[in-house]
Write an enzyme that holds these catalytic residues in place. Structure first.
Site, PDB file in Angstrom:
ATOM      1  N   ARG A  48       0.404 -10.012   5.061  1.00 56.07           N
ATOM      2  CA  ARG A  48       1.142 -10.354   3.637  1.00 56.07           C
ATOM      3  C   ARG A  48       2.004  -9.297   3.519  1.00 56.07           C
ATOM      4  O   ARG A  48       1.618  -8.209   3.164  1.00 56.07           O
ATOM      5  CB  ARG A  48      -0.142 -10.413   2.597  1.00 56.07           C
ATOM      6  CG  ARG A  48      -0.951 -11.566   2.796  1.00 56.07           C
ATOM      7  CD  ARG A  48      -1.523 -11.851   1.150  1.00 56.07           C
ATOM      8  NE  ARG A  48      -2.216 -10.628   0.733  1.00 56.07           N
ATOM      9  CZ  ARG A  48      -3.005 -10.948  -0.519  1.00 56.07           C
ATOM     10  NH1 ARG A  48      -3.062 -11.924  -0.956  1.00 56.07           N
ATOM     11  NH2 ARG A  48      -3.443  -9.974  -0.983  1.00 56.07           N
ATOM     12  N   THR A  75       6.223  -9.391  -2.114  1.00 56.50           N
ATOM     13  CA  THR A  75       6.208 -10.899  -2.277  1.00 56.50           C
ATOM     14  C   THR A  75       5.083 -11.901  -1.919  1.00 56.50           C
ATOM     15  O   THR A  75       5.141 -12.934  -2.412  1.00 56.50           O
ATOM     16  CB  THR A  75       7.284 -11.398  -1.195  1.00 56.50           C
ATOM     17  OG1 THR A  75       6.829 -11.114   0.217  1.00 56.50           O
ATOM     18  CG2 THR A  75       8.595 -10.545  -1.299  1.00 56.50           C
ATOM     19  N   ASP A  84     -10.051  -5.690   0.377  1.00 60.37           N
ATOM     20  CA  ASP A  84      -9.339  -5.725   1.416  1.00 60.37           C
ATOM     21  C   ASP A  84     -10.206  -5.815   2.633  1.00 60.37           C
ATOM     22  O   ASP A  84     -10.376  -4.711   3.123  1.00 60.37           O
ATOM     23  CB  ASP A  84      -8.059  -4.478   1.393  1.00 60.37           C
ATOM     24  CG  ASP A  84      -7.172  -5.248   2.534  1.00 60.37           C
ATOM     25  OD1 ASP A  84      -7.377  -5.368   3.516  1.00 60.37           O
ATOM     26  OD2 ASP A  84      -6.091  -5.061   2.173  1.00 60.37           O
ATOM     27  N   ASP A 135      -8.928  -3.773   5.728  1.00 54.76           N
ATOM     28  CA  ASP A 135      -9.100  -2.185   5.497  1.00 54.76           C
ATOM     29  C   ASP A 135     -10.520  -1.843   5.693  1.00 54.76           C
ATOM     30  O   ASP A 135     -10.853  -0.725   6.303  1.00 54.76           O
ATOM     31  CB  ASP A 135      -8.512  -1.819   4.196  1.00 54.76           C
ATOM     32  CG  ASP A 135      -6.849  -1.720   4.100  1.00 54.76           C
ATOM     33  OD1 ASP A 135      -6.504  -1.642   5.385  1.00 54.76           O
ATOM     34  OD2 ASP A 135      -6.406  -1.668   3.086  1.00 54.76           O
TER      35      ASP A 135
END
Ligand code: PRP
Ligand code: URA
Length: 209
Positions: free
Chosen positions: A104, A108, A200, A203
């Site tokens: 991603r 944006t 996340d 991560d």
């Protein structure tokens, strides 16, 4: 919401709580993501077609069932989808693995494809697209678009945590793709993270926080 299956099982709920906890470290996070993927694989493979084969037990000849038909391809969306591959392969060891890279753009929120390597004949195989998180749905939709463009016809999307927004988007863009998830969470926040979520996933899996 259509074509969505929530795999509600005490073991899955328990394990999800572990990976949601911010104090769970990389090793445990990785292990438990694979454990949940294994449990999801059991449910996702429930409809695999069977055929009869003749075998001999130590006593008699007999006709018994074996998995038939389409060969399965597990398709992790890189990077975080990799965290579910081993768990899925534990239950479906003959599956091929095709990789598709999506990230991603953090400004944006738009998905960008950076890699795609599929086995031959994906038009005749069943694809299990795996990614721990279905947030806006952008990455999964882009992955499904890319796979359909390469000929894929039969696909299921297997995630750990889904946001209602992402499910709706997949239903609209690809009503033929069934979603299997361990949980449907409350909402997306203004950074398009799932709440309560688990943060996340990439991560946390790879220790790149
Ligand atoms: C995460 C996650 C999904 C995507 C979900 O990946 O693993 O692929 O975001 O968000 P979306 O539904 O809004 O598209 P990310 O882009 O962070 O990349 P990573 O797997 O490399 O960490
Ligand atoms: N990607 C993640 O890894 N987590 C989220 O909550 C949303 C997108």
């Amino acid at each position: 919401m259509e074509n969505v299956h929530v795999i509600d099982h005490p073991l899955i709920q328990h394990k999800l709580t572990i990976i949601r906890d911010k104090n769970t470290g990389t090793k445990d996070f990785r292990d438990v993501v694979n454990e949940i993927a294994r449990l999801l694989a059991y449910e996702v493979s429930r409809e695999l077609p069977l055929k009869d084969i003749e075998i001999e037990t130590p006593l008699v000849k007999t006709t018994q069932k074996t998995i038939a038909g389409k060969k399965v391809v597990i398709v992790p969306i890189l990077r975080a989808g990799l965290g579910m591959v081993d768990g899925m392969l534990d239950l479906i060891p003959a599956a091929r693995v095709g990789h598709i890279g999506m990230y991603r753009n953090e400004e944006t929120m738009e998905p960008v494809e950076y890699f795609c390597k599929m086995p031959q004949g994906i038009d005749e195989r069943e694809l299990l697209i795996v990614d721990p998180m279905l947030a806006t749905g952008g990455s999964a939709i882009a992955a499904i678009d890319a796979l359909k463009k390469r000929g894929a016809k039969e696909m299921k999307l297997v995630v750990l945590v889904a946001a209602p927004e992402g499910i709706k988007k997949i239903n609209e863009a690809h009503p033929d793709v069934a979603i299997y998830t361990a949980a449907i969470d409350e909402k997306l926040n203004d950074k398009a993270y799932i709440e309560p979520g688990l943060g996340d996933a990439g991560d946390r899996l790879f220790g790149t926080l």
